[in-house]
Design a protein around this motif. Structure first.
Motif, short mmCIF file in Angstrom:
data_model
loop_
_atom_site.label_atom_id
_atom_site.label_comp_id
_atom_site.label_asym_id
_atom_site.label_seq_id
_atom_site.Cartn_x
_atom_site.Cartn_y
_atom_site.Cartn_z
N ASP A 84 46.61 -3.50 -27.03
CA ASP A 84 46.17 -2.63 -25.93
C ASP A 84 44.77 -3.05 -25.49
OD1 ASP A 84 44.49 -1.59 -27.94
OD2 ASP A 84 45.73 0.18 -28.22
N PHE A 85 44.39 -2.63 -24.29
CA PHE A 85 43.07 -3.00 -23.76
C PHE A 85 42.59 -1.98 -22.75
CE2 PHE A 85 46.29 -5.31 -21.33
CZ PHE A 85 45.96 -5.01 -20.02
N LEU A 86 41.28 -2.01 -22.55
CA LEU A 86 40.61 -1.16 -21.57
C LEU A 86 39.84 -2.06 -20.61
CD1 LEU A 86 39.69 1.71 -20.63
CD2 LEU A 86 37.72 1.39 -22.14
N LEU A 87 40.10 -1.90 -19.33
CA LEU A 87 39.39 -2.66 -18.30
C LEU A 87 38.53 -1.71 -17.47
CD1 LEU A 87 42.20 -4.96 -16.84
CD2 LEU A 87 40.41 -5.58 -18.45
N GLY A 88 37.39 -2.21 -17.04
CA GLY A 88 36.53 -1.45 -16.15
C GLY A 88 36.21 -2.27 -14.91
N ASN A 89 36.26 -1.65 -13.76
CA ASN A 89 35.92 -2.30 -12.49
C ASN A 89 34.91 -1.41 -11.76
OD1 ASN A 89 38.00 -4.29 -12.92
ND2 ASN A 89 39.48 -2.77 -12.23
N LEU A 90 33.93 -2.04 -11.14
CA LEU A 90 32.90 -1.30 -10.41
C LEU A 90 32.72 -1.94 -9.04
CD1 LEU A 90 30.61 0.84 -10.40
CD2 LEU A 90 29.10 -0.95 -11.31
N THR A 91 32.71 -1.11 -7.99
CA THR A 91 32.53 -1.60 -6.62
C THR A 91 31.47 -0.77 -5.91
OG1 THR A 91 34.82 -2.37 -6.47
CG2 THR A 91 33.67 -2.00 -4.39
N LEU A 92 30.57 -1.44 -5.23
CA LEU A 92 29.60 -0.80 -4.34
C LEU A 92 29.99 -1.18 -2.92
CD1 LEU A 92 26.25 -1.51 -6.20
CD2 LEU A 92 27.50 0.65 -6.09
N THR A 93 30.14 -0.19 -2.06
CA THR A 93 30.56 -0.44 -0.68
C THR A 93 29.53 0.16 0.27
OG1 THR A 93 32.88 -0.33 -1.33
CG2 THR A 93 32.40 -0.11 1.02
N GLY B 105 32.23 3.01 -6.63
CA GLY B 105 33.57 3.31 -7.12
C GLY B 105 33.74 2.72 -8.51
N LEU B 106 34.15 3.54 -9.45
CA LEU B 106 34.37 3.10 -10.82
C LEU B 106 35.84 3.32 -11.16
CD1 LEU B 106 33.32 2.20 -13.64
CD2 LEU B 106 33.01 4.63 -14.14
N GLU B 107 36.45 2.33 -11.81
CA GLU B 107 37.83 2.46 -12.26
C GLU B 107 37.90 1.98 -13.70
OE1 GLU B 107 42.06 1.22 -10.48
OE2 GLU B 107 40.76 -0.49 -10.91
N LEU B 108 38.48 2.80 -14.56
CA LEU B 108 38.78 2.41 -15.94
C LEU B 108 40.29 2.45 -16.10
CD1 LEU B 108 36.13 4.50 -17.91
CD2 LEU B 108 36.01 2.09 -17.27
N GLN B 109 40.86 1.40 -16.69
CA GLN B 109 42.30 1.32 -16.90
C GLN B 109 42.58 1.04 -18.36
OE1 GLN B 109 43.94 -1.85 -14.58
NE2 GLN B 109 43.08 -1.12 -12.67
N PHE B 110 43.40 1.88 -18.99
CA PHE B 110 43.87 1.63 -20.34
C PHE B 110 45.32 1.21 -20.27
CE2 PHE B 110 46.24 3.01 -24.05
CZ PHE B 110 45.59 2.28 -25.04
N HIS B 111 45.65 0.13 -20.93
CA HIS B 111 47.00 -0.42 -20.95
C HIS B 111 47.41 -0.50 -22.41
CE1 HIS B 111 50.16 -3.50 -20.58
NE2 HIS B 111 50.18 -3.23 -19.29
N GLY B 112 48.42 0.26 -22.81
CA GLY B 112 48.85 0.28 -24.20
C GLY B 112 49.46 -1.03 -24.64
N ALA B 113 49.55 -1.21 -25.94
CA ALA B 113 50.14 -2.41 -26.53
C ALA B 113 51.59 -2.56 -26.06
CB ALA B 113 50.10 -2.32 -28.04
N VAL B 114 52.03 -3.80 -25.95
CA VAL B 114 53.41 -4.09 -25.52
C VAL B 114 54.04 -5.14 -26.43
CG1 VAL B 114 53.11 -3.46 -23.10
CG2 VAL B 114 52.60 -5.76 -23.81
#
Length: 180
Positions: free
Chosen positions: A121-130, A102-111
């Motif tokens: 702003d930033f980009l986060l990535g998360n990876l899960t193997l199940t 499972g791959l998730e990329l999240q972009f969060h704009g500047a605040v």
């Protein structure tokens, strides 16, 4: 919501709402802070989502939201309220349904921060193997959060010393769940 085929779905949502009696920090004459139901806010935005469901359990979903939230009295944009949010999620079976990535990329704009500065702003990535079904009732997973070791932060509140609160770098998690 529109289904182009069984596999592809597009969803468009628009919204506008107001919140009254929002809990906000307020200063006493002595300079202390307390929380009270003071403010009223208005928000409006639009969100788009495209989802695809393929054979063998493969799934991809991408979404984008554009929004504005402001103080209804002053018209000033609220802090900690990004104008842009985007997300990509993908599930990909590697070995049947026994090992899934499972791959998730999240972009969060500047605040905007309370001091009027900007938290970038930033980009986060998360990876899960199940892993499922190796042993009846046992599920194992390994996750890497903030995969790219992004340096980012969220705006602090009135009772924080920092204007932007830094968040942790990359972290790993191993999890075992047994159901009986």
């Amino acid at each position: 919501e529109h289904y182009f085929t069984r596999a592809y779905r597009l969803e468009i949502s628009g919204y506008r709402y107001g919140v009254r009696g929002l809990i906000a920090p307020a200063a006493t004459p002595g300079g202390q802070f307390h929380f009270a139901n003071l403010d009223r806010t208005d928000a409006q935005g639009v969100e788009l989502e495209l989802a695809a469901n393929y054979a063998a359990g493969r799934q991809v979903r991408v979404s984008y939201a554009r929004q504005r939230t402001e103080d209804a009295t002053t018209g000033v944009e609220l802090t900690s309220s990004p104008r842009q949010l985007a997300k990509l999620n993908a599930l990909w079976p590697l070995v049947s349904d026994r090992l899934v990535a499972g791959l998730e990329l999240q972009f969060h704009g500047a605040v905007r921060t309370l001091g009027g500065a900007t938290a970038k702003d930033f980009l986060l990535g998360n990876l899960t193997l199940t892993s499922r079904g190796l042993i009846d009732g046992l599920e194992l997973s390994a996750s890497a959060y903030n995969l790219f070791d992004t340096h980012y932060g969220y705006p602090g509140a009135a009772d924080h010393a920092q204007e932007v609160l830094p968040q942790p770098g990359r972290s790993l998690r191993l999890k075992a769940t047994y159901r009986f």
